[in-house]
Structure formats: C-alpha cells, structure tokens
Design a protein around this motif. Structure first.
Motif, mmCIF file in Angstrom:
data_model
loop_
_atom_site.group_PDB
_atom_site.id
_atom_site.type_symbol
_atom_site.label_atom_id
_atom_site.label_comp_id
_atom_site.label_asym_id
_atom_site.label_seq_id
_atom_site.Cartn_x
_atom_site.Cartn_y
_atom_site.Cartn_z
ATOM 1 N N SER A 1 3.063 -8.912 0.568
ATOM 2 C CA SER A 1 2.424 -9.144 -1.018
ATOM 3 C C SER A 1 1.137 -9.666 -0.972
ATOM 4 N N SER A 2 0.644 -10.451 -0.061
ATOM 5 C CA SER A 2 -1.084 -11.020 -0.067
ATOM 6 C C SER A 2 -1.903 -9.701 -0.200
ATOM 7 N N GLN A 3 -1.655 -8.665 0.811
ATOM 8 C CA GLN A 3 -2.300 -7.802 0.537
ATOM 9 C C GLN A 3 -2.419 -6.504 -0.727
ATOM 10 N N GLY A 4 -1.167 -7.057 -1.171
ATOM 11 C CA GLY A 4 -0.983 -5.908 -2.638
ATOM 12 C C GLY A 4 -1.828 -6.752 -3.592
ATOM 13 N N ILE A 5 -1.775 -8.185 -3.560
ATOM 14 C CA ILE A 5 -2.633 -8.947 -4.508
ATOM 15 C C ILE A 5 -4.061 -8.982 -4.447
ATOM 16 N N ILE A 6 -4.580 -8.707 -3.127
ATOM 17 C CA ILE A 6 -5.784 -8.586 -2.991
ATOM 18 C C ILE A 6 -6.354 -7.156 -3.586
ATOM 19 N N LEU A 7 -5.574 -6.036 -3.272
ATOM 20 C CA LEU A 7 -5.842 -4.820 -3.897
ATOM 21 C C LEU A 7 -6.078 -4.901 -5.433
ATOM 22 N N LEU A 8 -5.062 -5.741 -5.873
ATOM 23 C CA LEU A 8 -5.092 -5.728 -7.403
ATOM 24 C C LEU A 8 -6.302 -6.386 -7.891
ATOM 25 N N LYS A 9 -6.774 -7.588 -7.261
ATOM 26 C CA LYS A 9 -7.691 -8.315 -7.790
ATOM 27 C C LYS A 9 -9.194 -7.574 -7.630
ATOM 28 N N GLU B 1 -6.778 2.305 -5.140
ATOM 29 C CA GLU B 1 -6.328 2.349 -6.661
ATOM 30 C C GLU B 1 -4.841 2.508 -6.922
ATOM 31 N N ARG B 2 -4.237 3.707 -6.091
ATOM 32 C CA ARG B 2 -2.970 4.092 -6.572
ATOM 33 C C ARG B 2 -1.911 2.814 -5.980
ATOM 34 N N ILE B 3 -2.239 2.074 -5.209
ATOM 35 C CA ILE B 3 -1.421 0.998 -4.653
ATOM 36 C C ILE B 3 -1.558 -0.130 -5.561
ATOM 37 N N ALA B 4 -2.763 -0.302 -5.865
ATOM 38 C CA ALA B 4 -2.979 -1.877 -6.798
ATOM 39 C C ALA B 4 -2.352 -1.322 -7.944
ATOM 40 N N SER B 5 -2.353 -0.005 -8.837
ATOM 41 C CA SER B 5 -1.770 0.193 -9.850
ATOM 42 C C SER B 5 -0.259 -0.041 -9.724
ATOM 43 N N ASP C 1 9.159 -6.244 -0.652
ATOM 44 C CA ASP C 1 10.446 -5.534 -0.317
ATOM 45 C C ASP C 1 9.666 -4.464 -1.315
ATOM 46 N N ASN C 2 8.973 -4.512 -2.486
ATOM 47 C CA ASN C 2 8.223 -3.416 -2.820
ATOM 48 C C ASN C 2 7.249 -2.697 -2.455
ATOM 49 N N LEU C 3 6.677 -3.448 -1.617
ATOM 50 C CA LEU C 3 5.349 -2.862 -0.807
ATOM 51 C C LEU C 3 5.609 -2.422 0.598
ATOM 52 N N LYS C 4 6.713 -2.547 1.128
ATOM 53 C CA LYS C 4 7.104 -2.031 2.411
ATOM 54 C C LYS C 4 6.995 -0.649 2.614
ATOM 55 N N ILE C 5 7.039 0.203 1.565
ATOM 56 C CA ILE C 5 6.802 1.699 1.719
ATOM 57 C C ILE C 5 5.223 2.050 1.889
ATOM 58 N N PHE C 6 4.517 1.041 1.571
ATOM 59 C CA PHE C 6 3.009 1.206 2.081
ATOM 60 C C PHE C 6 2.481 0.482 3.220
ATOM 61 N N ASN C 7 3.500 -0.144 3.822
ATOM 62 C CA ASN C 7 3.180 -0.939 5.128
ATOM 63 C C ASN C 7 2.190 -2.152 4.749
ATOM 64 N N LEU C 8 2.442 -2.769 3.399
ATOM 65 C CA LEU C 8 1.782 -3.980 3.122
ATOM 66 C C LEU C 8 2.626 -5.118 2.765
ATOM 67 N N THR D 1 -7.379 -9.328 7.309
ATOM 68 C CA THR D 1 -6.549 -8.599 6.245
ATOM 69 C C THR D 1 -7.544 -7.633 5.631
ATOM 70 N N LEU D 2 -8.917 -7.608 5.436
ATOM 71 C CA LEU D 2 -9.560 -6.787 4.944
ATOM 72 C C LEU D 2 -9.729 -5.517 6.152
ATOM 73 N N LYS D 3 -9.717 -5.979 7.392
ATOM 74 C CA LYS D 3 -9.947 -5.017 8.385
ATOM 75 C C LYS D 3 -8.626 -4.039 8.499
ATOM 76 N N LYS D 4 -7.519 -4.665 8.105
ATOM 77 C CA LYS D 4 -6.178 -3.921 8.068
ATOM 78 C C LYS D 4 -6.297 -2.841 6.682
ATOM 79 N N LEU D 5 -6.614 -3.541 5.576
ATOM 80 C CA LEU D 5 -6.888 -2.777 4.494
ATOM 81 C C LEU D 5 -7.867 -1.427 4.532
ATOM 82 N N GLU D 6 -9.026 -1.715 5.328
ATOM 83 C CA GLU D 6 -9.938 -0.835 5.710
ATOM 84 C C GLU D 6 -9.339 0.216 6.560
#
Length: 141
Positions: free
Chosen positions: A32-40, A97-101, A23-30, A66-71
């Motif tokens: 949860s798993s993609q957000g956790i990857i960015l954080l890691k 960086e902004r999204i990982a934060s 729910d929190n990451l919808k605004i970034f089109n992501l 997943t990496l292709k989408k993030l790229e």
C-alpha cells in the motif's frame, strides 16, 4: 464500561485501508505505501525524496529502499536536480502511471464506500479533528 481510545480508532481505519490496498496491489508485487507513493508522484509529476517524506507519504528511514524497489520494478525514473548535484527527482514511467491510476481508481471506490456509511457531518467532524491534531502537533507521550 471501556473507554474508547481515539489513537486506536485511527489506527484501525489506517489498517483497514492498508489491508484492502495491499490485497489490491498484490498483482503488481507492491504494498500500500508504495502504491500511495506512486499516486503522489502522479499528482505532482516529479518530486524529491525529501518532499515525499515532508508530505508524510513515507518515513525517512524507508525512502531510499522503497524508491530503489520502485525503480527496479520499472515504475519510476530518477533525474538529477539542476540546482543541487546531490539531489534528484523521481517521476513515473508508463507502467508507473498505469499503476498509479489503478491506485487512484481503487481509492475512489473505497471513498465511495465510506460515503455510503458516513454522513457529510461525520466526515466533516473527522476532518476537523485531524486538522486540529495536525495544528497542535500532538507529541508522543
């Protein structure tokens, strides 16, 4: 009386976290798993896809897509490994960086909510159980 099934309890905790993070990451089109990857990636600065899998951040079949989408979204960049031409590292862009934060802040807030519900003893018990399960590498039956 119904017996409580521990794997179902763990699944419910995981589902709850994923739902709130999704729910929190919808605004970034992501998701949860993609957000956790960015954080890691943020925590480790640069990492290989294999390392992400080994850390349990993502399953091997999903890593490439997943990496292709993030790229494609401009959140990560790939750089060739100096040791192995077949391997590469991923690191964050400024947007990544902004999204990982953002993910980190959200998880900190969620952590604080859990700390208002659970005692330190409860948290330690949960950690002990998870450590034990990881140590014993309980196999699917």
């Amino acid at each position: 009386m119904n017996k409580i099934k521990i794997p179902i309890l763990f699944s419910r905790i995981n589902r709850l976290q994923k739902k709130h993070l999704n729910d929190n990451l919808k605004i970034f089109n992501l998701e949860s798993s993609q957000g956790i990857i960015l954080l890691k990636i943020k925590e480790l600065k640069k990492i290989t896809p294999t390392q992400l899998v080994d850390l349990g951040v993502i399953e091997k079949p999903a890593i490439s897509k997943t990496l292709k989408k993030l790229e494609g979204l401009g959140y990560i960049i790939k750089s060739q490994s100096n040791q192995d031409a077949r391997s590469f590292y991923v690191s964050l862009t400024k947007d990544g960086e902004r999204i990982a934060s953002h993910v980190e802040e959200f998880l900190d807030k969620l952590d604080k909510k859990f700390h208002t519900i659970l005692t330190d003893d409860n948290i330690q018990e949960i950690k002990n159980v998870l450590d034990y399960l990881e140590e014993k590498e309980i196999k699917k039956s």
